[in-house]
Design a protein around this motif. Structure first.
Motif, PDB file in Angstrom:
ATOM      1  N   ASP A  65       1.272  -0.981  -0.318  1.00  0.00           N
ATOM      2  CA  ASP A  65       0.001   0.374   0.078  1.00  0.00           C
ATOM      3  C   ASP A  65       0.702   1.376  -0.067  1.00  0.00           C
ATOM      4  OD1 ASP A  65      -1.580   2.053   0.433  1.00  0.00           O
ATOM      5  OD2 ASP A  65      -2.351   0.967   2.543  1.00  0.00           O
ATOM      6  N   THR A  66       0.443   2.142  -0.919  1.00  0.00           N
ATOM      7  CA  THR A  66       2.043   3.571  -1.058  1.00  0.00           C
ATOM      8  C   THR A  66       0.887   4.646  -0.613  1.00  0.00           C
ATOM      9  OG1 THR A  66       0.869   3.491  -3.492  1.00  0.00           O
ATOM     10  CG2 THR A  66       2.693   2.352  -3.232  1.00  0.00           C
ATOM     11  N   THR A  67       0.176   4.169   0.051  1.00  0.00           N
ATOM     12  CA  THR A  67      -0.757   6.244   1.205  1.00  0.00           C
ATOM     13  C   THR A  67       0.308   6.252   1.295  1.00  0.00           C
ATOM     14  OG1 THR A  67      -3.358   4.403   0.376  1.00  0.00           O
ATOM     15  CG2 THR A  67      -2.913   7.118   2.206  1.00  0.00           C
ATOM     16  N   CYS A  68       1.056   6.063   2.532  1.00  0.00           N
ATOM     17  CA  CYS A  68       2.178   6.746   3.483  1.00  0.00           C
ATOM     18  C   CYS A  68       3.303   5.871   3.019  1.00  0.00           C
ATOM     19  CB  CYS A  68       2.240   6.615   4.924  1.00  0.00           C
ATOM     20  SG  CYS A  68       2.631   7.540   5.462  1.00  0.00           S
ATOM     21  N   LEU A  69       4.212   6.613   2.169  1.00  0.00           N
ATOM     22  CA  LEU A  69       5.619   5.999   1.920  1.00  0.00           C
ATOM     23  C   LEU A  69       6.695   6.490   2.902  1.00  0.00           C
ATOM     24  CD1 LEU A  69       6.142   5.513  -1.396  1.00  0.00           C
ATOM     25  CD2 LEU A  69       5.154   3.934  -0.362  1.00  0.00           C
ATOM     26  N   LEU A  70       7.706   5.565   4.017  1.00  0.00           N
ATOM     27  CA  LEU A  70       8.594   6.159   4.364  1.00  0.00           C
ATOM     28  C   LEU A  70      10.092   5.964   3.806  1.00  0.00           C
ATOM     29  CD1 LEU A  70       7.390   5.781   7.836  1.00  0.00           C
ATOM     30  CD2 LEU A  70       6.627   7.375   6.824  1.00  0.00           C
ATOM     31  N   ARG A  71      10.409   7.324   4.358  1.00  0.00           N
ATOM     32  CA  ARG A  71      12.026   6.805   3.740  1.00  0.00           C
ATOM     33  C   ARG A  71      12.755   7.100   4.440  1.00  0.00           C
ATOM     34  NH1 ARG A  71      10.345   5.735  -0.890  1.00  0.00           N
ATOM     35  NH2 ARG A  71       8.792   7.150  -2.612  1.00  0.00           N
ATOM     36  N   CYS A  72      14.329   6.413   4.103  1.00  0.00           N
ATOM     37  CA  CYS A  72      15.388   6.612   5.386  1.00  0.00           C
ATOM     38  C   CYS A  72      15.173   7.667   5.446  1.00  0.00           C
ATOM     39  CB  CYS A  72      17.088   6.211   4.459  1.00  0.00           C
ATOM     40  SG  CYS A  72      18.144   6.003   6.005  1.00  0.00           S
ATOM     41  N   GLY A  73      15.503   8.600   7.007  1.00  0.00           N
ATOM     42  CA  GLY A  73      15.858   9.101   7.580  1.00  0.00           C
ATOM     43  C   GLY A  73      13.700   9.290   8.537  1.00  0.00           C
ATOM     44  N   ASP A  74      13.304   9.857   7.797  1.00  0.00           N
ATOM     45  CA  ASP A  74      12.023   9.993   7.938  1.00  0.00           C
ATOM     46  C   ASP A  74      12.456   9.478  10.202  1.00  0.00           C
ATOM     47  OD1 ASP A  74      10.849  10.442   6.195  1.00  0.00           O
ATOM     48  OD2 ASP A  74       9.721   9.188   5.243  1.00  0.00           O
ATOM     49  N   HIS A  75      12.386   8.828  10.133  1.00  0.00           N
ATOM     50  CA  HIS A  75      12.902   7.764  11.529  1.00  0.00           C
ATOM     51  C   HIS A  75      14.959   7.054  11.758  1.00  0.00           C
ATOM     52  CE1 HIS A  75      12.360   5.176  15.180  1.00  0.00           C
ATOM     53  NE2 HIS A  75      12.069   6.433  15.444  1.00  0.00           N
ATOM     54  N   PRO A  76      14.824   6.936  12.750  1.00  0.00           N
ATOM     55  CA  PRO A  76      16.552   7.115  12.891  1.00  0.00           C
ATOM     56  C   PRO A  76      16.483   4.457  12.939  1.00  0.00           C
ATOM     57  CG  PRO A  76      16.015   7.969  14.713  1.00  0.00           C
ATOM     58  CD  PRO A  76      14.890   7.729  14.339  1.00  0.00           C
TER      59      PRO A  76
END
Length: 101
Positions: free
Chosen positions: A28-39
């Motif tokens: 599901d691509t509704t909310c993608l997170l990337r490196c740096g969004d959280h440790p």
């Protein structure tokens, strides 16, 4: 990683939390997170809204005390706001949890 996305104090101690998982082909691509969004996030990830859960804070605290859950660094407020907004729009987010956001 699981993230609490509501204010449990505003809902009689009930926390709503969602899972963050590695992006796969049919994610599901509704909310993608990337490196740096959280440790904790080391590669492209997504919020798995269909696995959202609720529990009393006391239950979560008991699991932490029993070492069945391990707290991580808290997500910053902007990330929680972003996930909560996406949850409100996500088709896979359980409708019965919406009033707790």
């Amino acid at each position: 990683m699981w993230v609490v996305i509501n204010d449990p104090q505003a809902h009689d101690g009930t926390a709503v939390f969602v899972n963050v998982s590695t992006v796969r082909e049919k994610s599901d691509t509704t909310c993608l997170l990337r490196c740096g969004d959280h440790p904790f996030i080391k590669h492209d990830s997504y919020v798995r809204f269909r696995s959202a859960k609720k529990a009393l804070v006391e239950e979560l605290d008991a699991l932490i005390k029993a070492r069945r859950l391990r707290p991580n660094q808290p997500a910053d407020a902007a990330l929680v706001v972003r996930i909560r907004a996406a949850a409100s729009a996500a088709l896979e987010f359980p409708g019965d949890l919406l009033p707790l956001l």
